[in-house]
Each structure stands twice: as C-alpha cells, then as structure tokens.
Design a protein around this motif. Structure first.
Motif, PDB file in Angstrom:
ATOM      1  N   SER A  56       0.831  -1.212   0.000  1.00 39.21           N
ATOM      2  CA  SER A  56       0.000   0.000   0.000  1.00 39.21           C
ATOM      3  C   SER A  56       0.861   1.256   0.000  1.00 39.21           C
ATOM      4  O   SER A  56       0.633   2.179  -0.776  1.00 39.21           O
ATOM      5  CB  SER A  56      -0.934  -0.010   1.211  1.00 39.21           C
ATOM      6  N   MET A  57       1.858   1.288   0.872  1.00 36.71           N
ATOM      7  CA  MET A  57       2.771   2.434   0.912  1.00 36.71           C
ATOM      8  C   MET A  57       3.560   2.538  -0.386  1.00 36.71           C
ATOM      9  O   MET A  57       3.760   3.624  -0.934  1.00 36.71           O
ATOM     10  CB  MET A  57       3.730   2.310   2.095  1.00 36.71           C
ATOM     11  N   ASP A  58       3.986   1.398  -0.888  1.00 36.75           N
ATOM     12  CA  ASP A  58       4.772   1.390  -2.122  1.00 36.75           C
ATOM     13  C   ASP A  58       3.969   1.962  -3.291  1.00 36.75           C
ATOM     14  O   ASP A  58       4.494   2.695  -4.127  1.00 36.75           O
ATOM     15  CB  ASP A  58       5.220  -0.043  -2.441  1.00 36.75           C
ATOM     16  N   ALA A  59       2.680   1.645  -3.335  1.00 39.29           N
ATOM     17  CA  ALA A  59       1.824   2.120  -4.424  1.00 39.29           C
ATOM     18  C   ALA A  59       1.499   3.606  -4.285  1.00 39.29           C
ATOM     19  O   ALA A  59       1.429   4.332  -5.280  1.00 39.29           O
ATOM     20  CB  ALA A  59       0.540   1.304  -4.472  1.00 39.29           C
ATOM     21  N   ALA A  60       1.300   4.063  -3.039  1.00 37.44           N
ATOM     22  CA  ALA A  60       0.851   5.436  -2.814  1.00 37.44           C
ATOM     23  C   ALA A  60       1.972   6.471  -2.781  1.00 37.44           C
ATOM     24  O   ALA A  60       1.750   7.644  -3.079  1.00 37.44           O
ATOM     25  CB  ALA A  60       0.066   5.508  -1.501  1.00 37.44           C
ATOM     26  N   ALA A  61       3.167   6.049  -2.445  1.00 33.13           N
ATOM     27  CA  ALA A  61       4.274   6.996  -2.289  1.00 33.13           C
ATOM     28  C   ALA A  61       4.761   7.521  -3.645  1.00 33.13           C
ATOM     29  O   ALA A  61       4.791   6.788  -4.645  1.00 33.13           O
ATOM     30  CB  ALA A  61       5.431   6.330  -1.557  1.00 33.13           C
ATOM     31  N   LEU A  62       5.119   8.789  -3.669  1.00 34.97           N
ATOM     32  CA  LEU A  62       5.754   9.374  -4.840  1.00 34.97           C
ATOM     33  C   LEU A  62       7.211   8.946  -4.855  1.00 34.97           C
ATOM     34  O   LEU A  62       7.940   9.156  -3.881  1.00 34.97           O
ATOM     35  CB  LEU A  62       5.665  10.903  -4.777  1.00 34.97           C
ATOM     36  N   VAL A  76      16.625   5.879  -4.746  1.00 32.47           N
ATOM     37  CA  VAL A  76      15.199   6.130  -4.964  1.00 32.47           C
ATOM     38  C   VAL A  76      14.601   6.632  -3.653  1.00 32.47           C
ATOM     39  O   VAL A  76      14.769   6.006  -2.600  1.00 32.47           O
ATOM     40  CB  VAL A  76      14.471   4.857  -5.442  1.00 32.47           C
ATOM     41  N   VAL A  77      13.902   7.779  -3.724  1.00 32.93           N
ATOM     42  CA  VAL A  77      13.321   8.419  -2.549  1.00 32.93           C
ATOM     43  C   VAL A  77      11.802   8.281  -2.594  1.00 32.93           C
ATOM     44  O   VAL A  77      11.181   8.460  -3.652  1.00 32.93           O
ATOM     45  CB  VAL A  77      13.720   9.908  -2.484  1.00 32.93           C
ATOM     46  N   TYR A  78      11.188   7.984  -1.446  1.00 34.63           N
ATOM     47  CA  TYR A  78       9.741   7.802  -1.323  1.00 34.63           C
ATOM     48  C   TYR A  78       9.153   8.944  -0.493  1.00 34.63           C
ATOM     49  O   TYR A  78       9.514   9.106   0.675  1.00 34.63           O
ATOM     50  CB  TYR A  78       9.418   6.488  -0.621  1.00 34.63           C
ATOM     51  N   SER A  79       8.251   9.720  -1.071  1.00 36.69           N
ATOM     52  CA  SER A  79       7.519  10.751  -0.327  1.00 36.69           C
ATOM     53  C   SER A  79       6.104  10.235  -0.108  1.00 36.69           C
ATOM     54  O   SER A  79       5.377   9.960  -1.066  1.00 36.69           O
ATOM     55  CB  SER A  79       7.484  12.062  -1.114  1.00 36.69           C
ATOM     56  N   TYR A  80       5.724  10.103   1.162  1.00 41.67           N
ATOM     57  CA  TYR A  80       4.463   9.446   1.509  1.00 41.67           C
ATOM     58  C   TYR A  80       3.606  10.394   2.345  1.00 41.67           C
ATOM     59  O   TYR A  80       3.935  10.728   3.481  1.00 41.67           O
ATOM     60  CB  TYR A  80       4.787   8.180   2.291  1.00 41.67           C
ATOM     61  N   GLY A  81       2.488  10.854   1.755  1.00 41.12           N
ATOM     62  CA  GLY A  81       1.614  11.793   2.441  1.00 41.12           C
ATOM     63  C   GLY A  81       1.878  13.223   2.009  1.00 41.12           C
ATOM     64  O   GLY A  81       2.904  13.524   1.400  1.00 41.12           O
ATOM     65  N   GLU A  82       0.940  14.116   2.344  1.00 39.18           N
ATOM     66  CA  GLU A  82       1.045  15.501   1.897  1.00 39.18           C
ATOM     67  C   GLU A  82       1.072  16.512   3.039  1.00 39.18           C
ATOM     68  O   GLU A  82       0.941  17.712   2.822  1.00 39.18           O
ATOM     69  CB  GLU A  82      -0.119  15.816   0.945  1.00 39.18           C
ATOM     70  N   ASN A  83       1.218  16.052   4.259  1.00 35.54           N
ATOM     71  CA  ASN A  83       1.297  16.972   5.388  1.00 35.54           C
ATOM     72  C   ASN A  83       2.612  17.736   5.367  1.00 35.54           C
ATOM     73  O   ASN A  83       3.585  17.317   4.730  1.00 35.54           O
ATOM     74  CB  ASN A  83       1.146  16.200   6.706  1.00 35.54           C
TER      75      ASN A  83
END
Length: 289
Positions: A56-62, A76-83
C-alpha cells in the motif's frame, strides 16, 4: 530478568555453507584473497521482494530518483503523504524504503508525512555493494532536497547512520532508534568468525574500511557518535533480538545526553517495527517534543 552487558552479534539469515567453504579455502591460500572475498560479501546487501504489508505504501508513495554526489550513486526516494511536518525514515542493511510502512501509516494519521529511501544498492536503487558511510551521505543529501525534518526514525544500521548524520549536523528536534547496532569492530569480527575465518582476516577487512573512511572506521560506531548528540532520543530494543545485541542500545543510551531506552520482549529484530505498543509510544514521543 538480568541481561548480559556483552553479547555477540548474530545473523538471523544463515550464511550458506558453500560461501563458508569458499572463504575457508581462500584463507588457506592467502589472507589477502580471503579478505577480498569477504569484503565484497560483507558489502553486498540482499534485495528482498516487497512483502504484502508494504504494498500500500509502495503504491501510494511518490518515487523519485536522487543523485548523491559524494558517493556518485543514485537512490530512490519515497515521499508518503502531503502533510507539512516531515519525518525521515531510514531502513537497515538489506532493507528498503517501505520497510517502516506501519510506522509511516501511523504518522500520517497524526498529521505527519514521511520521506524514506532505498539506500545505495538496496531496493530499487541501482548497484550491488554499499556501506554505512554511504547511508550517512545519503541521509545528509536527502535533507538538502527534502528537508527540513521534524524528526527521524532509524532501524538497525539506519539508526547508526542517523546518529552519525546528527553528529555531522543533521538538524532534528528529536530522533527514534530501533534495534540499533553499535561497535563496527564487533560487527566486522563477528562476520568473519561466523565464516569460520581467523581474526587476521577480520583485521585486514577492518583496515580496508579504515582506508575507505580515511580514519579509524570504528569512530563511526553508534555509541561513539552518540557522545556528540544532544537532542532527545528514544531507543527501542528487544531483549531477544537475534541480529543485534541489546548491549548495543544500552551503550548508546549511556553516551547520549538526553535519552530513554525501552526494552521489549518477543519482538526480535523486525517484528518490532509493526508492534502497536511500540508505534504508539514512538508517536507519543515525537508529538510530545
């Protein structure tokens, strides 16, 4: 229950017998050849497939590629969420940027977003070999592009890297370390001994890393870096951790200026990352400071 202060590092992943046979055969020929073989083995992480709990995190993260100039490698950097409040997550050896997924989900619910990454030669990041020095450089470079961060959470080698990054100037309000390793000397010699090799091979391997670090690589040990860390730190360590002895976090705790150590039981080295009680205490600590 009394806990031993001195314990050996272990490896929950058994070293295949053909590898130990090869190492011993090379040792019989030449210490130099054996050290060269072990150096590559020691520096090569295992790339595990992403488990279902992280999909789920892998799919949703930029996901974005970022170049780290100091080591000339891409990650490779993962940005997860928009807060707007950001938390940096740093996985351990042979881990990946989504490994702290359950922690990341809990933080999103509390108004944070997370930034994590596949360390050099880990996960989706290209390459075959890496080391803790590259983890540290990656953390510092990520802060330049994705920071500032409110806090950071590290697991295993990621904890060691964070302590060194803070020592080098990474600005954080506080930090959480889970199942950290400690003395690099111990880690190196434990690895060579588990291969059935003599300590002179470990000594040669350690000297190779000294050259790479351009100083005594043991200076990057977690408990040594901890002496220069003043921010509040919360440590978690399981008393039955099969990969890193609890003595590691005890040593780090002693050398930190402002820290708390929580000892768990029955969670091992990785299950601890998904434990609800651990995550609740972690979130409470981050929000408090």
């Amino acid at each position: 229950m009394a806990l031993k202060e001195k314990e050996n590092y272990q490896q929950s992943v058994k070293i295949p017998k053909p590898i130990t046979y090869s190492a011993k055969a090379l040792q019989a020929i030449s210490t130099k050849l054996a050290s060269k073989f072990v150096k590559k083995l020691f520096a090569t992480p295992i790339k595990h497939p992403i488990p279902k709990r992280e999909l789920s995190m892998d799919a949703a993260a930029l996901k974005e590629k970022m170049y780290v100039p100091s080591i000339k490698k891409e990650i490779v950097v993962y940005s997860y969420g928009e807060n707007t409040k950001k938390v940096l997550l740093v996985h351990g050896w042979s881990g990946r940027g989504t490994q702290l997924a359950k922690i990341a989900d809990a933080l999103l619910c509390e108004g944070f977003c997370t930034v994590s990454f596949d360390a050099p030669s880990h996960g989706r990041s290209p390459g075959k070999t890496s080391n803790m020095l590259e983890f540290i450089d990656a953390v510092i470079e990520i802060n330049k592009h994705y920071g500032p961060f409110e806090t950071a959470i590290g697991h295993s080698l990621g904890s060691m890297a964070l302590l060194n990054a803070v020592k080098k100037g990474l600005p954080l309000k506080n930090m959480v370390l889970i199942g950290s390793g400690d003395l690099i000397n111990d880690i190196i010699y434990d690895f060579t001994r588990k291969l059935g090799l003599k300590d002179k091979v470990g000594k040669t391997l350690k000297q190779e890393f000294d050259k790479l670090a351009k100083e005594d690589v043991n200076n990057f040990s977690a408990s040594i870096a901890a002496k220069d860390v003043a921010i509040p730190v919360l440590l978690f360590h399981d008393e039955d951790d099969p990969d890193s002895p609890i003595a590691s976090s005890k040593n780090i705790h002693k050398n930190l200026k402002n820290s708390q150590l929580i000892v768990t039981k029955g969670l091992g080295h990785r299950k601890i990352l998904g434990n609800d009680q651990v995550i609740n205490k972690l979130v409470e600590f981050i929000k408090k400071d």
